[in-house]
Enzyme design. Structure first.
Site, PDB file in Angstrom:
ATOM      1  CG  PHE A  98      -1.841   1.880  -3.988  1.00 38.59           C
ATOM      2  CD1 PHE A  98      -2.308   1.962  -5.292  1.00 38.59           C
ATOM      3  CD2 PHE A  98      -1.688   0.617  -3.424  1.00 38.59           C
ATOM      4  CE1 PHE A  98      -2.630   0.817  -6.008  1.00 38.59           C
ATOM      5  CE2 PHE A  98      -2.005  -0.535  -4.128  1.00 38.59           C
ATOM      6  CZ  PHE A  98      -2.474  -0.439  -5.425  1.00 38.59           C
ATOM      7  CD  GLU A 100     -23.021   0.727   3.578  1.00 39.94           C
ATOM      8  OE1 GLU A 100     -23.575   0.339   4.616  1.00 39.94           O
ATOM      9  OE2 GLU A 100     -22.153   1.614   3.572  1.00 39.94           O
ATOM     10  CE  LYS A 135      -4.227   7.244  -0.672  1.00 38.65           C
ATOM     11  NZ  LYS A 135      -5.464   6.586  -1.131  1.00 38.65           N
ATOM     12  CB  THR A 136       1.257   5.114   5.885  1.00 37.33           C
ATOM     13  OG1 THR A 136       2.423   5.457   5.133  1.00 37.33           O
ATOM     14  CG2 THR A 136       1.670   4.353   7.140  1.00 37.33           C
ATOM     15  CB  ALA A 159      -0.931  -0.005   1.211  1.00 36.69           C
ATOM     16  CG  ASP A 160       4.803   3.285   2.159  1.00 38.29           C
ATOM     17  OD1 ASP A 160       4.461   4.407   1.730  1.00 38.29           O
ATOM     18  OD2 ASP A 160       5.874   3.079   2.743  1.00 38.29           O
ATOM     19  CB  VAL A 161       5.862   0.141  -2.347  1.00 38.62           C
ATOM     20  CG1 VAL A 161       6.634   0.116  -3.665  1.00 38.62           C
ATOM     21  CG2 VAL A 161       6.811  -0.062  -1.171  1.00 38.62           C
ATOM     22  CG  ASP A 215     -53.030  16.103   8.258  1.00 41.89           C
ATOM     23  OD1 ASP A 215     -53.665  17.130   8.537  1.00 41.89           O
ATOM     24  OD2 ASP A 215     -53.569  14.979   8.194  1.00 41.89           O
TER      25      ASP A 215
END
Length: 494
Positions: free
Chosen positions: A30, A163, A32-33, A26-28, A356
């Site tokens: 993208f 979901e 992202k850490t 993920a770090d290399v 109403d």
């Protein structure tokens, strides 16, 4: 003819380094850490044959990290398939797939050669020699369409269910029936909106835990309070909005926990009775509002006019009952005459009349204009809420009005009349949270059929007051101002 990535030594090097180290990948790839919470999802899902179930509050980054998981699974396992599943296809496109696009753009900017081997389209991601086979696909599992999920088989197969709390047990039966291979995985993600169904079971009787070592799922809870991605200001705002950590909505949408109890009555009798004795201080700029509930249908036989002092908006709204009037067996024409007589603007300056707007209420509202030239505000609480946030919280305007009125009672912002009917009705409003995580009030037909409860005519008028607009009673309106008010009300009533 296109060559497969498996022939490229650069791909083989990536696989050797990162096939079982997705946190580093993920770090290399993208930039992202992962947070410590996201680490939990990655560490579980990267195991061969893993079954993982995640409940989450807002803002924990689960969709972002799930998109990275999907890409890495496809990149590192030849012939792999990832099936992104949700009740609505658009739900996946707006969520996980949006992050797939942004994260893949980062990956190819860092490793341009990857774009030769993996193709991203608007709705799919696949290896260049394996279109339709080595791929990420999106599938809908809406009720009645569950069998469309069948037929998925691969040595390396990953189902990601978005979901998941709202997905039917039948859909899960089809999905889990396909997980026959050694490296067939499943990842469930959702806010924990209902205490029943397969997703609930994945965190309870099907979860691996000390008392159940043979469980199927690694169950993970992502609490927004603990996420480094969520600002403390957001948490404070949600505490104020929902009224405390044990509020069912706060538990679902912030703590990521199944609520202790989500079905029952809106208010207890003691809370209602206290509200009849309470002294409420009205805010400056308050106005008069008369809310009218017209008899008709579902066993109702009384029409009600509730004249109130109102100030503030939404969770700042304050309501004080001034006069409660009840009429039995009156026609729409007679009721319109009574509204005109009782809601005299000389006695109640700038009074707003809210009725109403469906059924016989519509006829009464029409008569108010036709006979007396008064444009009333029509309450159409069967309609959906306007903002995205409100739509996610409330099934319709009726649910919003009931929840807001109940919160006003609990927080000391509403004084009720002392009538027995109001006390009885307000303490017996069946409410719950549906599979979409929205507050929903039981329909009046079901209230009568299942619980033998009559229409809560008196309580409804207090709920109308949470929706009604008002004009400050001390504000002097010119003829032009009054025309603008009438024009605005006409627009609201459309």
């Amino acid at each position: 003819m296109a060559r497969s990535c498996v022939t490229d030594p650069r791909w083989r090097e990536l696989v050797a380094l990162y096939r079982y180290d997705w946190i580093a990948a993920a770090d290399v790839l993208f930039g992202k850490t992962p947070t410590w919470q996201q680490d939990e999802i990655i560490e579980s899902t990267q195991q061969d044959g893993s079954w993982t179930s995640v409940t989450s509050g807002h803002g924990t980054g689960k969709s972002d990290m799930t998109s990275i998981i999907a890409i890495l699974f496809i990149m590192f396992f030849p012939g792999a398939r990832v099936i992104l599943v949700a009740n609505k296809r658009q739900q996946v496109l707006d969520g996980i797939f949006k992050y797939i696009k942004s994260n893949w753009a980062t990956a190819v900017s860092r490793f341009p050669w990857l774009s030769k081997y993996f193709i991203l389209t608007e709705t799919s991601f696949f290896e260049v020699t394996g279109k339709g086979v080595w791929t990420i696909l999106i599938k809908s599992c809406r009720p009645g369409n569950e069998e469309a999920l069948a037929g998925e088989h691969a040595d390396h197969l990953l189902y990601i269910i978005d979901e998941a709390s709202g997905v039917s047990d039948k859909a899960f039966s089809v999905i889990t029936g396909a997980l026959t291979g050694k490296d067939n995985r499943i990842l469930l993600l959702s806010q924990p909106t209902r205490p029943s169904g397969y997703f609930y079971d994945s965190h309870h009787r099907l979860a691996i835990r000390p008392g159940n070592p043979d469980g199927l799922f690694t169950a993970i809870i992502l609490n927004s309070e603990e996420s480094p991605l969520v600002d403390a200001k957001f948490i404070r705002a949600k505490l104020a909005e929902y009224g405390g950590r044990d509020n069912p909505m706060y538990m679902i949408k912030v703590r990521g926990e199944f609520p202790k109890s989500q079905d029952g009555f809106l208010l207890g009798r003691d809370e209602v009775e206290r509200a009849t004795r309470r002294k409420v201080k009205i805010a400056k700029g308050w106005g008069w509002v008369a809310c009218v509930d017209v008899a008709g249908g579902t066993g109702r036989d009384k029409s009600v006019i509730n004249i109130m002092m109102v100030s503030g908006q939404r969770n700042k709204r304050r309501v004080i009952n001034y006069r409660m009037l009840e009429y039995t067996d009156v026609t729409e024409t007679q009721l319109a005459a009574k509204i005109f007589a009782e809601c005299n603007p000389e006695r109640f300056p700038n009074i707003t009349i809210a009725i109403d707007g469906d059924g016989l209420g519509k006829s009464t509202a029409d008569l108010m204009y036709e006979r007396y030239g008064i444009t009333v505000q029509r309450i159409r609480w069967g309609k959906k809420m306007h903002s995205r946030e409100d739509k996610s919280l409330y099934f319709d305007m009726r649910a919003f009005a009931n929840i807001q009125a109940a919160e006003a009672v609990k927080s000391g912002r509403m004084r009720l009349d002392k009538g027995a009917a109001t006390i009885e009705e307000a303490s017996k409003i069946p409410v719950g949270i549906n599979s979409a995580g929205q507050w929903k009030v039981m329909s009046k037909e079901d209230m009568k059929k299942k619980l033998n409860l009559h229409s809560p005519d008196h309580w409804d008028t207090y709920c109308f007051a949470m929706l009604a607009n008002y004009v400050p009673q001390d504000e002097v309106l010119s003829v032009e101002d009054e025309a603008q008010v009438d024009e605005a009300l006409a627009w609201l009533n459309e």
